[in-house]
Design an enzyme around this catalytic site. Structure first.
Site, PDB file in Angstrom:
ATOM      1  N   ASP A 218      20.300  48.865  78.710  1.00 25.86           N
ATOM      2  CA  ASP A 218      19.336  47.804  78.999  1.00 25.86           C
ATOM      3  C   ASP A 218      19.928  46.418  78.841  1.00 25.86           C
ATOM      4  O   ASP A 218      19.228  45.424  78.979  1.00 25.86           O
ATOM      5  CB  ASP A 218      18.088  47.945  78.114  1.00 25.86           C
ATOM      6  CG  ASP A 218      18.432  47.870  76.629  1.00 25.86           C
ATOM      7  OD1 ASP A 218      19.616  47.710  76.306  1.00 25.86           O
ATOM      8  OD2 ASP A 218      17.505  47.962  75.799  1.00 25.86           O
TER       9      ASP A 218
ATOM     10  N   ASP B 102      22.608  54.318  76.631  1.00 23.03           N
ATOM     11  CA  ASP B 102      22.012  53.721  75.441  1.00 23.03           C
ATOM     12  C   ASP B 102      20.712  54.478  75.177  1.00 23.03           C
ATOM     13  O   ASP B 102      20.191  55.150  76.061  1.00 23.03           O
ATOM     14  CB  ASP B 102      21.749  52.234  75.693  1.00 23.03           C
ATOM     15  CG  ASP B 102      21.159  51.545  74.484  1.00 23.03           C
ATOM     16  OD1 ASP B 102      21.509  51.925  73.358  1.00 23.03           O
ATOM     17  OD2 ASP B 102      20.334  50.636  74.674  1.00 23.03           O
TER      18      ASP B 102
ATOM     19  N   ASP C  98      24.986  46.136  75.294  1.00 22.76           N
ATOM     20  CA  ASP C  98      25.814  47.021  76.109  1.00 22.76           C
ATOM     21  C   ASP C  98      26.670  46.275  77.125  1.00 22.76           C
ATOM     22  O   ASP C  98      27.339  46.906  77.940  1.00 22.76           O
ATOM     23  CB  ASP C  98      24.929  48.021  76.868  1.00 22.76           C
ATOM     24  CG  ASP C  98      23.924  48.708  75.968  1.00 22.76           C
ATOM     25  OD1 ASP C  98      24.341  49.142  74.890  1.00 22.76           O
ATOM     26  OD2 ASP C  98      22.739  48.785  76.334  1.00 22.76           O
TER      27      ASP C  98
END
Length: 1215
Positions: free
Chosen positions: A846, A491, A850
């Site tokens: 984080d 990410d 996700d």
């Protein structure tokens, strides 16, 4: 073959399983027959429970033996089978629920049982018996739908309900009778994870096929009086079982902690509205359709859809971000469209999820904030999170499959030994009892009893080392899988870049033109105007405990205006402002403004799927409303009137995104005062206000880590929800895209009217001045061999390509580096597509959006400590990507250690098998303490410490072998077995040629007469008078066993050293101090026993003193064998350059799908396409086909499902 009836087959909840990451399951109906049950019971008794044990291992055999196939509607047993290639079976008992037992009488002749006509409950109740047939699968209850003739989930409201259905049918609450019916059929609203008692876990482990074999071994050895050796096996078995039970217990405790960590107690009182009034009851009694009255500071006990008022919740449990999220009520519109479809992708803004906390409530009128219970128990979002821990998505890892095959091979070796021993003992005319016993003894020799304990301990060491680096693991079996990772997805925001954003500047638009940049770093306040009005009001911030909380971007934007949020105690009702509104007013340092205060009347919260948010505001004292929108520039511009968007909009946007800035666009629209309009009315015909420029810096650890992964030839990919140009700039600045490499932008568009779907390829070139990018026009002639080019695309283009250009997707993924504006679902899908190409995928994020991708990847690493991250296999307490190379290093070390331990234990079994087989030739056996010395003093101690060698500090530019069944590893075991066999056979036959040799157990006086030739003057009369020295067929005392035992022991020590290779994946063996000490100590003890000439030792070890020259010869032979084995292993079998040369010579190529695509595309002169547009045509399957090139090599076709099976258990449980 299974004898399933086609009429009794149905797919069980296919869509739900797909969303959950599990293969769909087929359901087959069976009816139990009394005669079959009686016959199976009799067979179980006659087989002393063996048949029952087989049925426990193979549930499908149990069903086939007891039942006959039948249609599902008549079945009392359902056999479930996964639809993947491994077809795992599960047996489920059909339970019948009778509504006649309820307190409230039900008329069987009445129409619908519940008020909701679309409810599956109405179709599940069989009249006139009032019976409901159900099964429980992975904590979810399914009932038989008599109309659609399939099992369907209960415990939730049907998605087919429209907005008006939810308001009208459930808005006034449920009656007591209907509550009772739903509670009886749906079950309690509880997420209950049973922590199994230790005794149950022990029983399950003992019933494992491997331990059943161990029990057989124990019984056999104890019957022969081998007490010490049996105790050794018991110790090994207990160690292995205890470690396995500890692992399972920790897993169950973790699941319960997740269940209880942020969720409500099952006895918490909640207020519900029902006919005729309000009642308070325990949360476990809630049913779908109940009306909840929501107070503040309240943890949701279920999933619910908001129907009246609004509220602010903390969804950190689900998203990993502890920021307030505003929830708005479901619109009350007359439409037959399902309520989720009415809200499109943004239906979640109306849903309150189980386990999330209500921070603030804002009633829309005099009444309370109300919500309809949507899902209960394990059907909720939190239930899915817990289920994802209890039932992890099946993943395949070749090591465990190969390990299982190795055990089968050793078992077959034991069977061959059984027949060999049987033939030898029958040939010599021994009794049937002795023949059977000795044959069974040789059967047990090849399979090492220390195997489970050794492999479990290796993973335990790796997990302990990761914990020291603040990396925590809930799925230990994935540690070995980390050693094979060759692609890592990252990410961007909060992972590669800093969490916080700095407000850099604003670019206002006036008269269709961009104005000068207003810099916030200068300290001057932004002048009042529509742009300032958007910045102060277009957010979802709240004041909690005296501080402003919300999205970091919103906080920075609001703080830049120097306005403040008014205390909620101030009443503006005189100005016609609802009490639930958020009031914003200028601060002391704000720019001068005619507005006394601004009230935020209504919010359309931000959604990552919609990429925007909107608000409706009113200036205090004004008689009109204002609507503001904030979001992704491209998205906001699409809702604005074209004449208000500057012509150079894209150019200006690219100016900032190519410098790595985060860019947000703002828009405005005046509204008439009155009833709040819908989102569709607000989000149209807007006036473009300008751009907000935010600075997002790289973390200092990002560049070194990406450089380290690149040098290790591990691909890195960025998957972000941010702007594409920003992502490209961050990728270049972080060196994810090396300097000098080309970037090809891919833009795909949906078909419109008569125009087919299209995909455009544009080559992005760097300018020499100013680090800016430009898109070249015209056909490019720049050659881009190998990996010198990278594809970049947005989530929208990814979606179009998956739908209309599916055959292009693997070609793009092979060189795809940047995927921007990706929704959470697209992130998960992309990870799965990479897995289909046989990549071992790591995902680091984080936790914000996700979670799905983290669970989907082979190794998901969450940098968040929120509850949602518990579903990720790994969690790092250090919030940067340094954890990624740490994890890969430890994974590689653990994988190499597992291979080394497995090779050693295989060699240990083969070495003992060869020596024992040679002694069997003359009806002899090794002594108790001889076995004990090898099993306890060497093998157990060495195996339990061999894996504790630390990982090498640098990542090698290649991965360790991922398969046990590969030429180098098979040759290693085979050649070492040959070397050991040669030395043992030499000693066995050469000792017979010595002048002092005699068959001791037959001619004991011969040895006594020649004992003066021995180097020892000690009496061995005691040895010869032992029970094992008599003329019994299983005599131990002999020159053969005395010669073979030190050779076998030294071979075991040599094998342990040879298979403990250090660099490039582990530190040198001498750094493992305990292992080195134990190995050296075992060597010294063995040599001491050989040359000590101490009668007590020789008597206890059942050895015969021999002349010194013979002992030196035995030691020299073992030394030569070690030197040869070490040279072959290190110089040939572990020589990577040698094997690469052989592969090149013989044309052996990788069978991985991505390697096949790389080879194919490298030979395609038209690839990569640049500066052209392709359209979906009439090629194969109606998709794009490149007619300019065809290759003789078969095009790899990705399988429909990601690699399956090999659940998160120790591999030996799969026997």
């Amino acid at each position: 073959m299974p004898r399933e009836s086609r009429s009794g087959q149905a797919i069980l909840d296919k869509e739900a399983n797909k969303a959950f990451g599990l293969p769909p399951q087929e359901a087959f109906g069976y009816q139990t027959q009394t005669l079959r049950r009686a016959l199976c019971l009799l067979a179980s008794v006659l087989s002393c429970g063996l048949l029952r044990l087989v049925f426990y291992w193979r549930p499908q055999w149990n069903v086939w033996a007891h039942c006959v196939p039948c249609p599902l509607q008549e079945a009392d047993v359902v056999l479930l089978r996964t639809t993947d290639e491994f077809q795992k079976y599960t047996r489920k008992k059909v339970v019948c629920l009778y509504l006649s037992v309820l307190k409230s009488p039900i008329n069987p002749k009445s129409g619908d049982i519940v008020a909701d006509r679309q409810s599956v409950i109405n179709r599940a109740v069989l009249k006139p018996e009032l019976k409901v047939r159900c099964i429980q699968v992975q904590k979810i209850r399914y009932v038989w739908d008599n109309v659609e003739e399939r099992f369907q989930k209960v415990g939730l409201l049907e998605d087919s309900n429209s907005c008006s259905d939810i308001h009208n049918t459930f808005g006034s609450g449920l009656g007591k009778e209907e509550q009772e019916i739903r509670r009886f059929i749906c079950g309690p609203n509880a997420i209950e994870v049973e922590i199994q008692p230790i005794w149950k876990l022990l029983v399950k482990q003992v019933l494992n096929p491997f331990y059943v074999f161990q029990a057989f071994t124990l019984t056999l050895w104890l019957s022969q009086g081998y007490i010490e050796y049996s105790i050794a096996i018991i110790i090994l078995t207990i160690i292995s079982i205890v470690l396995s039970v500890y692992d399972l217990r920790q897993w169950a405790v973790l699941s319960c902690l997740e269940r209880d960590g942020n969720g409500p107690s099952v006895t918490c009182p909640v207020s519900t509205l029902h006919r005729p009034g309000l009642q308070e009851l325990e949360s476990r009694l809630l049913v779908p359709g109940d009306i909840l009255i929501l107070p503040e500071k309240f943890s949701l006990p279920c999933d619910a859809v908001l129907i009246d008022g609004s509220c602010v919740v903390n969804e950190g449990m689900l998203t990993g971000e502890s920021i307030p999220v505003t929830k708005t009520p479901l619109p009350h519109v007359e439409s037959t469209m399902p309520w989720k479809s009415h809200s499109l992708e943004d239906y979640r803004r109306h849903v309150l999820f189980c386990g999330t906390e209500v921070i603030q409530t804002k009633p829309a009128g005099p009444g309370p904030v109300r919500a309809v219970v949507l899902q209960i128990g394990f059907n909720t979002a939190k239930g899915d999170l817990v289920r994802s821990i209890l039932y992890p998505r099946p993943l395949n890892f070749q090591l465990y499959n190969d390990a299982f095959k190795f055990i089968v091979f050793l078992a077959f070796l034991g069977v061959a030994g059984f027949f060999y021993a049987f033939g030898v003992y029958m040939y010599h005319g021994t009794s049937a009892r002795d023949t059977a016993t000795m044959s069974l003894l040789l059967l047990t020799v090849p399979v090492p009893p220390v195997l489970p304990a050794a492999l479990t301990t290796g993973i335990f060491y790796a997990q302990k080392r990761l914990k020291k680096k603040k990396i925590f693991c809930i799925s230990p079996q994935r540690i070995n899988m980390c050693g094979q990772i060759n692609l890592v997805c990252f990410d961007k925001t909060g992972t590669l870049t800093e969490d916080g954003l700095d407000l850099w500047g604003a670019v206002p638009v006036m008269g269709n033109c961009f104005q000068a940049v207003h810099s916030f770093t200068s300290g001057s306040a932004l002048p009042w105007g529509p742009l300032c009005g958007a910045m102060v009001s277009c957010h979802s911030l709240i004041v909690l405990d005296g501080s402003i909380q919300g999205d970091p971007l919103d906080v920075k934007m609001f703080e830049g205006t120097n306005w403040i949020i008014e205390d909620s105690s101030v009443d503006y009702s005189d100005s016609g402002i609802p009490a639930s509104s958020t009031i914003i007013k200028p601060g002391p340092q704000a720019s001068q403004t005619p507005a006394k205060a601004v009230a935020i009347l209504h919010q359309f919260p931000f959604s990552s799927g919609l990429q925007r948010m909107s608000v409706i505001t009113q200036q205090i004292g004004k008689d009109h409303f204002d609507a503001y929108m904030k979001g992704a520039p491209e998205m906001v511009a699409s809702f604005c009137r074209p004449e208000t968007v500057p012509p150079n909009f894209k150019k200006e946007l690219k100016l900032y995104t190519t410098q790595g800035f985060r860019v947000i666009a703002l828009a405005h629209k005046p509204l008439k005062a009155g009833k709040h309009p819908e989102a569709g009315e607000v989000e149209s015909e807007l006036t473009f206000l300008g751009l907000l420029i935010m600075e997002n810096r790289l973390k200092k650890e990002t560049k070194p880590v990406l450089r380290e992964l690149s040098s290790a030839r591990i691909r890195t990919v960025m998957i972000t929800g941010d702007n594409l140009q920003t992502a490209i700039t961050v990728a270049k600045n972080s060196e994810m895209i090396p300097q000098g490499n080309k970037v090809i932008l891919i833009e795909a568009n949906e078909p419109e009217g008569f125009s087919p779907a299209s995909v455009t390829w544009q080559l992005l070139e760097d300018k020499e001045d100013g680090h800016r990018n430009k898109v070249l026009t015209g056909r490019s002639s720049i050659p881009m061999p190998g990996d010198d080019y990278h594809f970049a695309m947005s989530g929208k283009s990814y979606q179009v390509i998956t739908q209309h250009f599916s055959n292009l997707l693997p070609k793009i993924l092979v060189n795809g580096a940047i995927f921007a504006r990706m929704s959470p679902g697209q992130k998960s899908s992309l990870v799965e597509e990479f897995q289909k190409l046989n990549y071992y995928v790591g995902m680091c994020g984080d936790g914000a959006n996700d979670c799905g991708a983290l669970k989907m990847a082979h190794a998901g690493i969450s940098l968040s400590e929120q509850e949602a991250s518990v579903a990720s296999p790994f969690t790092s307490k250090t919030a940067n990507i340094e954890c990624v190379p740490h994890l890969i290093r430890e994974g590689r070390a653990a994988l190499v250690s597992s291979f080394g331990v497995f090779k050693y234990l295989t060699m240990y079994g083969v070495i003992q098998f060869i020596g024992t087989s040679l002694l069997y030739w003359q009806l002899q056996l090794f002594g108790n303490y001889q076995y004990l010395m090898q099993d306890i003093a060497i093998t157990l101690m060495v195996c339990l410490t061999m894996s504790s060698t630390h990982a090498y500090p640098e990542l090698a530019p290649y991965r360790p072998a991922g398969q046990l069944i590969s030429p180098p590893l098979l040759l290693s075991v085979f050649l070492n077995a040959c070397f050991s066999g040669i030395v043992q056979i030499w000693a066995f036959f050469f000792v017979k040629q010595q002048p002092w040799y005699c068959e001791v157990h037959r001619y004991s006086q011969c040895f006594l007469a020649n004992r003066s030739d021995s180097s020892s003057n000690a009496s061995v009369d005691g040895n010869l008078m032992m029970g094992n020295g008599t003329e019994t067929p299983n005599s131990v005392l002999s020159f053969e066993s005395t010669s073979l035992w030190p050779i076998m022991t030294l071979n075991c020590i040599a094998a342990a050293f040879v298979f403990s290779k250090g660099k490039p994946f582990r530190k040198p063996v001498y750094t493992n101090y305990l292992f080195s000490f134990l190995l050296f100590a075992a060597l010294c003890v063995t040599i001491f026993i050989m040359f000590a000439d101490i009668p007590v030792i020789y008597s206890g070890m059942e050895l015969i003193p021999t002349i010194t020259t013979w002992r030196i010869s035995v030691l020299a032979a073992s030394l030569v064998q070690f030197c040869v084995a070490f040279f072959v292993e290190d110089a040939i079998l572990q020589n990577r350059a040698f094997w690469l040369l052989i592969k090149k010579k013989w044309g052996v190529r990788s069978k991985s799908q991505y390697r096949k695509w790389q080879r194919k595309l490298a030979q395609d002169p038209s690839w990569p396409p640049t500066n052209r547009t392709d359209y979906s045509g009439e090629g194969k399957n109606g998709f794009y086909v490149n007619p300019a090139y065809e290759n003789s090599e078969s095009t790899p076709v990705p399988k429909g499902d990601v690699i399956r099976h090999s659940t998160e258990q120790h591999f030996w449980t799969r026997l």
